[in-house]
Design an enzyme around this catalytic site. Structure first.
Site, PDB file in Angstrom:
ATOM      1  CD  GLU A 200       6.677  -1.195  -3.031  1.00  0.00           C
ATOM      2  OE1 GLU A 200       7.751  -1.288  -3.667  1.00  0.00           O
ATOM      3  OE2 GLU A 200       6.019  -2.157  -2.661  1.00  0.00           O
TER       4      GLU A 200
ATOM      5  CG  ASP B 104     -30.088  -7.901  -2.347  1.00  0.00           C
ATOM      6  OD1 ASP B 104     -30.863  -7.265  -3.211  1.00  0.00           O
ATOM      7  OD2 ASP B 104     -30.543  -8.455  -1.573  1.00  0.00           O
TER       8      ASP B 104
ATOM      9  CE  LYS C 148     -27.812 -12.643 -17.168  1.00  0.00           C
ATOM     10  NZ  LYS C 148     -26.385 -11.782 -16.769  1.00  0.00           N
TER      11      LYS C 148
ATOM     12  CG  ASP D 293      -2.058  -1.065   1.165  1.00  0.00           C
ATOM     13  OD1 ASP D 293      -1.958  -1.968   0.200  1.00  0.00           O
ATOM     14  OD2 ASP D 293      -2.675  -1.242   2.032  1.00  0.00           O
TER      15      ASP D 293
ATOM     16  CE  LYS E  35     -32.545 -11.226  -9.215  1.00  0.00           C
ATOM     17  NZ  LYS E  35     -32.802  -9.845  -8.374  1.00  0.00           N
TER      18      LYS E  35
ATOM     19  CG  LEU F  65     -33.297 -10.875 -14.730  1.00  0.00           C
ATOM     20  CD1 LEU F  65     -32.335 -11.401 -13.643  1.00  0.00           C
ATOM     21  CD2 LEU F  65     -33.115 -11.298 -16.161  1.00  0.00           C
TER      22      LEU F  65
ATOM     23  CB  CYS G  76     -25.606   0.487  39.377  1.00  0.00           C
ATOM     24  SG  CYS G  76     -27.387   1.011  39.095  1.00  0.00           S
TER      25      CYS G  76
HETATM   26  S1  IVH Z   1     -29.083  -9.675 -15.869  1.00  0.00           S
HETATM   27  C1  IVH Z   1     -31.836  -8.041 -19.120  1.00  0.00           C
HETATM   28  N1  IVH Z   1     -27.655 -10.894 -14.099  1.00  0.00           N
HETATM   29  O1  IVH Z   1     -31.258  -8.310 -10.851  1.00  0.00           O
HETATM   30  C2  IVH Z   1     -31.272  -8.666 -18.065  1.00  0.00           C
HETATM   31  N2  IVH Z   1     -29.388  -9.211 -13.462  1.00  0.00           N
HETATM   32  O2  IVH Z   1     -34.200  -8.378 -11.513  1.00  0.00           O
HETATM   33  C3  IVH Z   1     -30.579  -7.694 -17.160  1.00  0.00           C
HETATM   34  N3  IVH Z   1     -28.931  -8.577 -11.029  1.00  0.00           N
HETATM   35  O3  IVH Z   1     -31.992  -5.148 -12.481  1.00  0.00           O
HETATM   36  C4  IVH Z   1     -30.182  -8.453 -15.861  1.00  0.00           C
HETATM   37  N4  IVH Z   1     -27.253  -9.977 -10.433  1.00  0.00           N
HETATM   38  O4  IVH Z   1     -29.977  -5.235 -10.949  1.00  0.00           O
HETATM   39  C5  IVH Z   1     -28.420  -9.736 -14.371  1.00  0.00           C
HETATM   40  N5  IVH Z   1     -25.884 -11.879 -12.759  1.00  0.00           N
HETATM   41  C6  IVH Z   1     -26.977 -10.884 -12.757  1.00  0.00           C
HETATM   42  C7  IVH Z   1     -27.496 -10.035 -11.827  1.00  0.00           C
HETATM   43  C8  IVH Z   1     -28.602  -9.260 -12.008  1.00  0.00           C
HETATM   44  C9  IVH Z   1     -28.039  -9.152  -9.975  1.00  0.00           C
HETATM   45  C10 IVH Z   1     -30.211  -7.659 -10.662  1.00  0.00           C
HETATM   46  C11 IVH Z   1     -29.951  -6.430 -11.678  1.00  0.00           C
HETATM   47  C12 IVH Z   1     -31.615  -6.305 -12.293  1.00  0.00           C
HETATM   48  C13 IVH Z   1     -32.198  -7.384 -11.227  1.00  0.00           C
HETATM   49  C14 IVH Z   1     -33.058  -8.074 -12.213  1.00  0.00           C
END
Ligand code: IVH
Length: 672
Positions: free
Chosen positions: A35, A117, A288, A33, A115, A83, A409
């Site tokens: 450096e 958060d 996906k 850190d 996903k 989603l 106390c």
């Molecule tokens: S894909 C068109 N991948 O979840 C698809 N979303 O309910 C775009 N999120 O608004 C979203 N992790 O904020 C995608 N691995 C992930 C994610 C993710 C969190 C959130 C994102 C989105 C919400 C969808």
């Protein structure tokens, strides 16, 4: 200018970018850190000497600035959709079946991801440089938060590697890792600011903070999960993300290519439990379809893509055994029962304690000694005892009773008529009450004494140096230097912090005294009505109760506080120490008449400023605050969670609601 400094600047920027990436994305720093700081300082010096070389994306520009700004809005190039959610393996399997059918039997693979958060973000890059960062907003339009995003060190400002298209958009999630979240909330608790319920709210609130230096301090991070643009490097999502990773983006290593329904199901089973060991909050998984061509074929419904689905984790609940109930004494003497539990992992953190609030709640839950208890966190971060598993009750276990005497106390407790809590009346002899008042006094919203945090306040009390708040002003540097963990710098900070606190305004001094029922709002009203401490100390209960919004209970409490000789002695000593004991004439610089005497009602919760700050902004700009909506109200400053009754009343009376942004925009109008 000779080419030498110019080259050195470019070289240092490149090196520093690489080290930031090593540290914040790859977790494998190559240099110390020290450096790093050394190189950064060199770059800062060179940039100061050569202003013509300034670059808003230089690594020196990540520290943020203290200037407050408001956010411009912009329309997303592609709307940011959400989603559709599923809650079971079966529902995910059904989605998989629908995709298979829609693709007419064509083979396909799926990418499994976490996903995260937090709060979503869209970044635009042109020619390898970050040009804009936009929040999701309503999906169509969002806020431009580029200055705040630049402070997140894992986000590349200039791309690395090669093969990036000249123009692209990348989407991801801004989040606050558990560790940074816990630290932030601890700090807020100490400063008596409202806690963030979960890392998602904390990340969203932080991202919309107007002061980017504050954003830089809080430790946000970002994971990226989708690439968009006319020329992407690959024809499939997985390889696009691998490419993005090579350009410097943090792409989660959990991302996995799954080739069958069985692999999808196993991915769910694995992460259902494993996600608890991650350093960041997650609320589910995302699947996906990998091929971009197939994504295009599947298309979108009105709200979400057909080619992706979210699987949400079930709300987390744990069962654990009660070790014992402890009884803790607050600064006002209120006794809070706390369940001390066998440690249990819940949503990423280990839970050992949960407040039981008061005697009535213990009774309502029917808790017996060593019971098996249900603990939940849900979306909220503060663990809550939600029930008892009576099958786990031990033979002969007694119901948990409440203490009759103060655990600190020994004084017999009293229960005030009509209140749920028991109190220790020994205000001046009960150690945690005194230490608690010292802690409160030094907090940010009170005297804001830099260098004295919760631990130091406790230490000063425990070592006997500070037995009440007035003792703080007798502290000497030599005394501090003798304390554990203190060096010349930390001792100087405390002395300077105490010095600076002498100019904290009168109303905050009143708040800092810990008068029961006198919070920051009441303190302001009291200060206005009794503009110096002598007048306040001499005020009778009826005189106090004549002030608007001060009820008889508050009035009695103030009179009782000042009728106590020890309290009066403390106040006298604070006066002698030079604290502000009267209202200061407001400086004219602060005052504008932008709000032209209009009356505002503040309602709901806010992310950009505290309620108090808004009240002050209204007053300082010629507006008036009112407590409730009436025909006289001109505007409602409406935050989140404004109650439905208020909303209806505002609608009936035709009073316009202003969002935080709209209100701030009002103040940014040029002065007339
Ligand atoms: S894909 C068109 N991948 O979840 C698809 N979303 O309910 C775009 N999120 O608004 C979203 N992790 O904020 C995608 N691995 C992930 C994610 C993710 C969190 C959130 C994102 C989105 C919400 C969808």
């Amino acid at each position: 200018m000779s080419t030498e400094p110019r080259q050195r600047i470019l070289q240092l920027r490149q090196e520093l970018n690489r080290h930031n990436h090593n540290y914040y994305v790859l977790n494998s720093p190559e240099i110390s850190d020290r450096e790093f700081d050394f190189m950064l300082k060199e770059l800062e010096a060179l940039e100061a000497e050569h202003p013509e070389m300034a670059d808003p994306l230089s690594p020196t520009q990540r520290v943020g600035s203290d200037l407050t700004s408001s956010f411009e809005q912009t329309t997303h190039i592609h709307p940011m959709l959400s989603l559709s959610n599923t809650y079971s393996i079966e529902e995910v399997d059904e989605w998989f079946g629908r995709v298979r059918a829609a693709l007419g039997g064509e083979s396909f693979s799926v990418v499994g991801e976490m996903k995260f958060d937090g709060t979503s973000i869209s970044l635009i890059y042109e020619h390898g440089r970050l040009v804009r960062a936009v929040t999701r907003g309503d999906g169509e339009r969002g806020d431009v938060v580029t200055d705040n995003i630049k402070t997140i060190r894992s986000i590349p400002l200039e791309l690395q590697g090669e093969g990036w298209p000249d123009f692209f958009e990348i989407r991801g999630e801004i989040l606050l890792p558990w560790e940074a979240f816990d630290k932030l909330n601890k700090e807020r608790e100490f400063n008596e600011e409202p806690l963030f319920a979960n890392p998602r709210n904390a990340a969203a609130g932080t991202l919309k903070t107007l002061n980017s230096r504050e954003v830089a301090r809080r430790g946000l991070d970002a994971y990226f999960y989708y690439l968009l643009g006319p020329e992407l490097p690959a024809d499939n999502h997985y390889d696009n993300m691998v490419a993005a990773r090579s350009w410097g983006f943090k792409v989660s290593g959990i991302m996995t290519l799954l080739n069958s329904l069985e692999e999808v199901d196993n991915f769910i089973r694995h992460w259902d439990t494993e996600r608890r060991n991650l350093p960041v909050a997650t609320d589910g998984l995302v699947f996906k379809v990998n091929s971009m061509r197939q994504q295009l074929n599947l298309g979108f419904t009105a709200k979400s893509p057909r080619w992706a689905i979210a699987y949400k984790f079930p709300a987390e609940r744990a069962v654990t055994r009660l070790r014992f109930v402890s009884f803790e004494v607050g600064r006002m003497g209120i006794i809070t029962p706390v369940a001390n539990l066998e440690p249990v992992l819940l949503s990423g953190t280990i839970v050992k304690r949960a407040s039981l609030h008061n005697e009535d709640i213990i009774k309502a839950l029917g808790i017996h000694q060593h019971d098996l208890l249900y603990v939940e966190k849900g979306g909220e971060i503060i663990p809550k005892i939600t029930g008892v598993d009576e099958n786990g009750r031990q033979p002969g276990a007694e119901p948990v009773g409440f203490v009759s005497h103060c655990p600190a106390c020994g004084t017999p407790l009293v229960r005030v008529e009509g209140e749920a809590s028991w109190q220790c009346p020994n205000k001046f002899g009960c150690p945690p009450q005194i230490a608690g008042r010292v802690e409160h006094f030094v907090g940010r919203k009170m005297m804001n004494i830099d260098g004295v945090g919760e631990e130091t306040a406790q230490q000063l009390f425990a070592t006997g140096l500070v037995r009440n708040i007035a003792d703080l002003y007798d502290l000497r540097r030599e005394q501090l230097l003798k304390l554990d963990g203190f060096g010349p710098r930390s001792a100087d900070r405390v002395i300077e912090g105490l010095e600076a606190s002498r100019s904290v305004p009168y109303d905050r001094v009143i708040y800092a005294l810990s008068i029961p029922f006198v919070g920051d709002t009441v303190a302001k009203k009291v200060a206005k009505a009794f503009p110096d401490i002598d007048r306040l100390m001499a005020a009778s209960a009826p005189q106090l109760a004549a002030v608007k919004d001060i009820g008889p209970r508050i009035a009695e409490s103030i009179v009782e506080y000042f009728s106590n000789t020890e309290n009066r002695a403390i106040v006298e000593r604070l006066k002698t120490a030079g604290l502000q004991m009267s209202m200061e004439e407001k400086s004219h610089e602060d005052l504008t008449d932008l709000l032209g005497g209009r009356t505002f009602v503040i309602s709901g919760t806010f992310t950009l400023h505290s309620r108090e700050e808004y009240k002050e902004l209204i007053e300082r700009n010629g507006g008036k605050n009112a407590g409730s909506i009436s025909k006289k109200t001109d505007y409602i400053l409406a935050g989140e969670n404004m109650g439905p009754a208020k909303r209806e009343k505002a609608a009936t009376l035709g009073i316009p609601l202003l969002s935080e942004d709209e209100f701030l925009a009002m103040l940014n109008q040029p002065r007339q």
